[in-house]
Design a protein around this motif. Structure first.
Motif, PDB file in Angstrom:
ATOM      1  N   ALA A 186       0.816  -1.222   0.000  1.00 25.81           N
ATOM      2  CA  ALA A 186       0.000   0.000   0.000  1.00 25.81           C
ATOM      3  C   ALA A 186       0.841   1.258   0.000  1.00 25.81           C
ATOM      4  O   ALA A 186       0.416   2.299  -0.536  1.00 25.81           O
ATOM      5  CB  ALA A 186      -0.935  -0.010   1.210  1.00 25.81           C
ATOM      6  N   VAL A 187       2.034   1.200   0.587  1.00 24.95           N
ATOM      7  CA  VAL A 187       2.822   2.425   0.777  1.00 24.95           C
ATOM      8  C   VAL A 187       4.162   2.378   0.040  1.00 24.95           C
ATOM      9  O   VAL A 187       5.077   3.129   0.361  1.00 24.95           O
ATOM     10  CB  VAL A 187       3.039   2.717   2.278  1.00 24.95           C
ATOM     11  N   HIS A 188       4.269   1.492  -0.946  1.00 21.39           N
ATOM     12  CA  HIS A 188       5.429   1.451  -1.835  1.00 21.39           C
ATOM     13  C   HIS A 188       6.713   1.059  -1.107  1.00 21.39           C
ATOM     14  O   HIS A 188       7.797   1.533  -1.456  1.00 21.39           O
ATOM     15  CB  HIS A 188       5.636   2.801  -2.549  1.00 21.39           C
ATOM     16  N   ALA A 189       6.598   0.200  -0.122  1.00 25.11           N
ATOM     17  CA  ALA A 189       7.768  -0.322   0.586  1.00 25.11           C
ATOM     18  C   ALA A 189       7.976  -1.777   0.191  1.00 25.11           C
ATOM     19  O   ALA A 189       7.092  -2.418  -0.390  1.00 25.11           O
ATOM     20  CB  ALA A 189       7.591  -0.208   2.097  1.00 25.11           C
ATOM     21  N   GLU A 190       9.154  -2.296   0.496  1.00 22.04           N
ATOM     22  CA  GLU A 190       9.411  -3.708   0.234  1.00 22.04           C
ATOM     23  C   GLU A 190       8.958  -4.592   1.393  1.00 22.04           C
ATOM     24  O   GLU A 190       8.546  -5.731   1.187  1.00 22.04           O
ATOM     25  CB  GLU A 190      10.905  -3.917  -0.040  1.00 22.04           C
ATOM     26  N   HIS A 191       9.046  -4.059   2.609  1.00 23.64           N
ATOM     27  CA  HIS A 191       8.641  -4.813   3.792  1.00 23.64           C
ATOM     28  C   HIS A 191       7.985  -3.861   4.784  1.00 23.64           C
ATOM     29  O   HIS A 191       8.327  -2.669   4.843  1.00 23.64           O
ATOM     30  CB  HIS A 191       9.839  -5.478   4.475  1.00 23.64           C
ATOM     31  N   ALA A 192       7.048  -4.370   5.560  1.00 19.97           N
ATOM     32  CA  ALA A 192       6.426  -3.610   6.639  1.00 19.97           C
ATOM     33  C   ALA A 192       6.429  -4.465   7.899  1.00 19.97           C
ATOM     34  O   ALA A 192       6.269  -5.686   7.833  1.00 19.97           O
ATOM     35  CB  ALA A 192       5.002  -3.204   6.281  1.00 19.97           C
ATOM     36  N   PHE A 193       6.613  -3.820   9.036  1.00 20.90           N
ATOM     37  CA  PHE A 193       6.614  -4.484  10.334  1.00 20.90           C
ATOM     38  C   PHE A 193       5.594  -3.776  11.228  1.00 20.90           C
ATOM     39  O   PHE A 193       5.687  -2.557  11.429  1.00 20.90           O
ATOM     40  CB  PHE A 193       7.991  -4.404  10.999  1.00 20.90           C
ATOM     41  N   PHE A 194       4.634  -4.534  11.764  1.00 20.93           N
ATOM     42  CA  PHE A 194       3.674  -3.964  12.706  1.00 20.93           C
ATOM     43  C   PHE A 194       4.288  -3.952  14.109  1.00 20.93           C
ATOM     44  O   PHE A 194       4.945  -4.910  14.523  1.00 20.93           O
ATOM     45  CB  PHE A 194       2.397  -4.796  12.748  1.00 20.93           C
ATOM     46  N   SER A 195       4.034  -2.883  14.834  1.00 19.48           N
ATOM     47  CA  SER A 195       4.476  -2.782  16.223  1.00 19.48           C
ATOM     48  C   SER A 195       3.319  -2.305  17.073  1.00 19.48           C
ATOM     49  O   SER A 195       2.604  -1.376  16.694  1.00 19.48           O
ATOM     50  CB  SER A 195       5.648  -1.805  16.355  1.00 19.48           C
ATOM     51  N   THR A 196       3.129  -2.939  18.216  1.00 19.60           N
ATOM     52  CA  THR A 196       2.088  -2.502  19.149  1.00 19.60           C
ATOM     53  C   THR A 196       2.683  -1.751  20.333  1.00 19.60           C
ATOM     54  O   THR A 196       2.014  -1.577  21.351  1.00 19.60           O
ATOM     55  CB  THR A 196       1.268  -3.710  19.644  1.00 19.60           C
ATOM     56  N   CYS A 197       3.919  -1.325  20.189  1.00 16.57           N
ATOM     57  CA  CYS A 197       4.584  -0.570  21.262  1.00 16.57           C
ATOM     58  C   CYS A 197       4.882   0.862  20.814  1.00 16.57           C
ATOM     59  O   CYS A 197       5.748   1.530  21.377  1.00 16.57           O
ATOM     60  CB  CYS A 197       5.867  -1.265  21.682  1.00 16.57           C
ATOM     61  N   GLY A 198       4.182   1.335  19.800  1.00 14.94           N
ATOM     62  CA  GLY A 198       4.338   2.701  19.355  1.00 14.94           C
ATOM     63  C   GLY A 198       5.607   2.919  18.556  1.00 14.94           C
ATOM     64  O   GLY A 198       6.503   2.065  18.496  1.00 14.94           O
ATOM     65  N   SER A 199       5.689   4.090  17.943  1.00 14.83           N
ATOM     66  CA  SER A 199       6.891   4.432  17.182  1.00 14.83           C
ATOM     67  C   SER A 199       8.093   4.633  18.088  1.00 14.83           C
ATOM     68  O   SER A 199       9.231   4.623  17.609  1.00 14.83           O
ATOM     69  CB  SER A 199       6.634   5.691  16.347  1.00 14.83           C
ATOM     70  N   VAL A 204      14.590   3.149   5.821  1.00 12.88           N
ATOM     71  CA  VAL A 204      13.571   2.781   6.805  1.00 12.88           C
ATOM     72  C   VAL A 204      12.795   4.028   7.154  1.00 12.88           C
ATOM     73  O   VAL A 204      13.380   5.111   7.318  1.00 12.88           O
ATOM     74  CB  VAL A 204      14.198   2.185   8.090  1.00 12.88           C
ATOM     75  N   CYS A 205      11.490   3.913   7.258  1.00 21.35           N
ATOM     76  CA  CYS A 205      10.715   5.007   7.848  1.00 21.35           C
ATOM     77  C   CYS A 205       9.747   4.428   8.865  1.00 21.35           C
ATOM     78  O   CYS A 205       9.248   3.302   8.715  1.00 21.35           O
ATOM     79  CB  CYS A 205      10.007   5.848   6.793  1.00 21.35           C
ATOM     80  N   GLY A 222      -5.774   4.359  13.247  1.00 15.53           N
ATOM     81  CA  GLY A 222      -5.490   3.227  14.117  1.00 15.53           C
ATOM     82  C   GLY A 222      -5.628   3.611  15.576  1.00 15.53           C
ATOM     83  O   GLY A 222      -5.952   4.751  15.920  1.00 15.53           O
ATOM     84  N   LEU A 223      -5.377   2.637  16.444  1.00  9.78           N
ATOM     85  CA  LEU A 223      -5.469   2.869  17.882  1.00  9.78           C
ATOM     86  C   LEU A 223      -4.129   3.332  18.431  1.00  9.78           C
ATOM     87  O   LEU A 223      -3.070   3.073  17.851  1.00  9.78           O
ATOM     88  CB  LEU A 223      -5.901   1.582  18.582  1.00  9.78           C
ATOM     89  N   GLU A 224      -4.161   4.005  19.573  1.00  9.30           N
ATOM     90  CA  GLU A 224      -2.943   4.482  20.233  1.00  9.30           C
ATOM     91  C   GLU A 224      -1.951   3.330  20.390  1.00  9.30           C
ATOM     92  O   GLU A 224      -2.333   2.215  20.748  1.00  9.30           O
ATOM     93  CB  GLU A 224      -3.266   5.058  21.614  1.00  9.30           C
ATOM     94  N   GLN A 225      -0.679   3.620  20.123  1.00  8.41           N
ATOM     95  CA  GLN A 225       0.459   2.706  20.170  1.00  8.41           C
ATOM     96  C   GLN A 225       0.632   1.887  18.896  1.00  8.41           C
ATOM     97  O   GLN A 225       1.608   1.154  18.768  1.00  8.41           O
ATOM     98  CB  GLN A 225       0.419   1.757  21.382  1.00  8.41           C
ATOM     99  N   GLY A 226      -0.280   2.020  17.942  1.00  7.82           N
ATOM    100  CA  GLY A 226      -0.112   1.293  16.689  1.00  7.82           C
ATOM    101  C   GLY A 226       0.937   1.961  15.820  1.00  7.82           C
ATOM    102  O   GLY A 226       0.821   3.136  15.469  1.00  7.82           O
ATOM    103  N   SER A 227       1.974   1.244  15.455  1.00 10.47           N
ATOM    104  CA  SER A 227       3.073   1.785  14.663  1.00 10.47           C
ATOM    105  C   SER A 227       3.478   0.777  13.594  1.00 10.47           C
ATOM    106  O   SER A 227       3.395  -0.426  13.807  1.00 10.47           O
ATOM    107  CB  SER A 227       4.278   2.094  15.565  1.00 10.47           C
ATOM    108  N   VAL A 228       3.887   1.308  12.442  1.00 13.33           N
ATOM    109  CA  VAL A 228       4.422   0.469  11.374  1.00 13.33           C
ATOM    110  C   VAL A 228       5.746   1.062  10.929  1.00 13.33           C
ATOM    111  O   VAL A 228       5.856   2.281  10.762  1.00 13.33           O
ATOM    112  CB  VAL A 228       3.467   0.397  10.166  1.00 13.33           C
ATOM    113  N   PHE A 229       6.759   0.201  10.785  1.00 16.94           N
ATOM    114  CA  PHE A 229       7.990   0.689  10.164  1.00 16.94           C
ATOM    115  C   PHE A 229       8.250  -0.090   8.892  1.00 16.94           C
ATOM    116  O   PHE A 229       7.932  -1.274   8.784  1.00 16.94           O
ATOM    117  CB  PHE A 229       9.187   0.695  11.114  1.00 16.94           C
ATOM    118  N   HIS A 230       8.775   0.630   7.907  1.00 11.31           N
ATOM    119  CA  HIS A 230       8.880   0.138   6.541  1.00 11.31           C
ATOM    120  C   HIS A 230      10.341   0.087   6.117  1.00 11.31           C
ATOM    121  O   HIS A 230      11.153   0.919   6.527  1.00 11.31           O
ATOM    122  CB  HIS A 230       8.111   1.060   5.600  1.00 11.31           C
TER     123      HIS A 230
END
Length: 493
Positions: free
Chosen positions: A79-92, A221-222, A232-240
């Motif tokens: 969706a965001v033109h990245a090669e990989h995405a990682f979900f994190s539930t501990c915020g950015s 990486v972003c 999303g809900l508070e603490q939801g973070s994705v790094f690409h």
């Protein structure tokens, strides 16, 4: 292969979990709301508890064979033109640490903009990475920092060719974006990776009239906070991740090292659903939000004593490169009151919470969730505040230092100072001592004092007058700043 963005793997798996009537003899102990206190259920609703299941051995089987999370991350990356995405539930706050630790290790150098969030500083403390500070671009008229220039990163690499990479914060909480393409080029000419703390930019990939998305600009990486400008809900973070300057497995390992072993499926579901929403409707939603922001800005500009900062104020030579108009930053200096007072007054009299505030500004963050009703309330509250401002107490003036006075000597590494033996001294006796703690006005969370910096009178005066005016300092040992925590034997530093 084209991806099916009508799919939402986490949400679909949650629906299937309920349809199957799964019975868990596992955490969480509320057991699908049955054990939750009635008073809690009345406030939160049962939907919160019904979505709160184990990720492994609940949402998916114990070996995660269905690949629910993996499929959701693949869709996010697409969706965001990245090669990989990682979900994190501990915020950015966690995500940016994982990225930093994938670039540099203990004792190695990393170029870091000095306008970084406190989460970056926490990463330096935990890792022992040696920061090479890159100075922001200072607006001396408005007393505001903009992201460092590409030339500043170029100079830093020339002086420290052994630096392992660079980190920049873009956009800032004030909506100002760096020239990411040029900074990425500075890094890549040296085969060094660029990490972008893009916590305030999760919405950027979904409309061409917004600042350039870090992945499109060539960042390696972003880090994004889905809860800030997304839905999303508070603490939801994705790094690409993209490219080969940062190893995928190393980044995954760092995230696993720092992350929780009990991730929230609720947060996963929020991120998954937001991705689907934005792929299918994002351009329309963001077009509507941008149009609404333009009209709101025009209305606020017509209120006597208020000026809405825009690209003409924040971008150009010696300032930012691009501008996001959704954080509506209002300069109220002509009203003679501080943003702290304005934020408190708006909450007390109109039950309205400001995005951020400082000695002369207050900000209202707009997103695709706002409409004529919410912005109408905002405009009514701001007009009412402007009418009352002349009769409000002026409050103490905040002694904002000049840029040269704001920057202090880094006498020790942040890690060394933070973990050193400490003592608490009266603030009047702290000048010349080496700080052993962060001191951070919040929001926006950019530390004024870092562990290892030698304290100066102008900086301490700024913090003390800021406190008196309404500044919030949540992280020092003494939030009232009657004392400051310093290194115990710093006389010879």
């Amino acid at each position: 292969m084209p991806k099916n963005h009508h799919e939402a793997p986490v949400l679909d798996a949650l629906a299937a979990y309920r349809q199957r009537g799964e019975l868990g003899f596992t955490p969480p102990g509320h057991k699908q709301a049955r054990g939750a206190a009635p008073e809690v259920r009345a406030v939160l609703g049962d939907a919160v508890f019904l979505g709160d299941v184990l990720a492994s051995g609940g949402l998916d089987d114990r070996r995660m064979k269905s690949g629910v999370l993996q499929r959701a991350e693949v869709l996010m990356a697409d969706a965001v033109h990245a090669e990989h995405a990682f979900f994190s539930t501990c915020g950015s706050s966690l995500s940016v640490k994982a990225a930093m630790l994938s670039v540099a290790a203990h004792g190695q150098k990393l170029l870091v903009g000095r306008d970084a969030h406190k989460a970056v500083i926490s990463g330096l403390i935990l890792s022992g990475i040696r920061p090479v500070w890159v100075e922001p671009q200072w607006d001396t008229e408005r007393h505001l920092a903009h992201p460092p220039s590409p030339e500043a990163y170029e100079r830093a690499f020339e002086e420290h060719p052994d630096a392992k990479g660079a980190l920049v914060t873009s956009p800032t909480p004030y909506g100002v974006a760096a020239d990411l393409r040029a900074i990425a080029d500075v890094c890549h000419r040296r085969s060094r990776p660029l990490v972008v703390d893009e916590a305030w930019g999760a919405h950027l990939p979904f409309h061409p009239d917004l600042p350039t998305w870090a992945m499109d600009a060539g960042a390696d990486v972003c880090v994004t906070s889905i809860h800030k400008m997304g839905s999303g809900l508070e603490q939801g973070s994705v790094f690409h991740l993209q490219g080969d300057l940062i190893d995928h497995d190393t980044l995954a390992s760092r995230a696993d090292l720092l992350g929780t072993t009990s991730p929230s499926v609720l947060l996963y579901a929020g991120m998954d659903g937001w991705r689907r929403q934005m792929v299918l409707e994002g351009h329309t939603l963001m077009s509507r939000a941008l149009g609404l922001a333009a009209s709101v800005r025009e209305e606020i500009e017509s209120i006597d004593g208020m000026h809405v900062n825009d690209a003409d104020d924040f971008c150009g030579p010696g300032a930012g490169s691009e501008f996001d108009p959704l954080p509506v930053v209002i300069d109220i200096a002509d009203l003679g009151v501080s943003g702290y007072l304005a934020a408190d007054w708006l909450r007390e009299h109109h039950h309205m919470d400001a995005h951020l505030m400082d000695h002369r500004r207050v900000s209202a963050q707009l997103t695709h969730a706002d409409d004529a009703e919410t912005t109408g309330r905002l405009l009514t509250a701001l007009r009412d505040f402007a009418r009352h401002a002349p009769s409000l107490p002026r409050g103490p003036e905040v002694a904002v230092p000049a840029p040269a006075e704001l920057r202090m000597e880094q006498a020790r590494l942040p890690r060394d100072a933070y973990f050193h033996a400490t003592e608490d001294v009266a603030v009047e006796q702290a000048v010349g001592r080496v700080a052993a703690e962060m001191i951070t006005p919040y929001p926006p969370g950019i530390p004024v004092v870092l562990p290892g910096e030698r304290l100066t009178e102008p900086v301490l005066r700024y913090l003390l007058t800021g406190l008196e005016a309404g500044m919030n300092l949540p992280d020092p040992a003494d939030p009232g700043l009657r004392t400051v925590r310093v290194c115990a034997d710093d006389a010879d530093d």
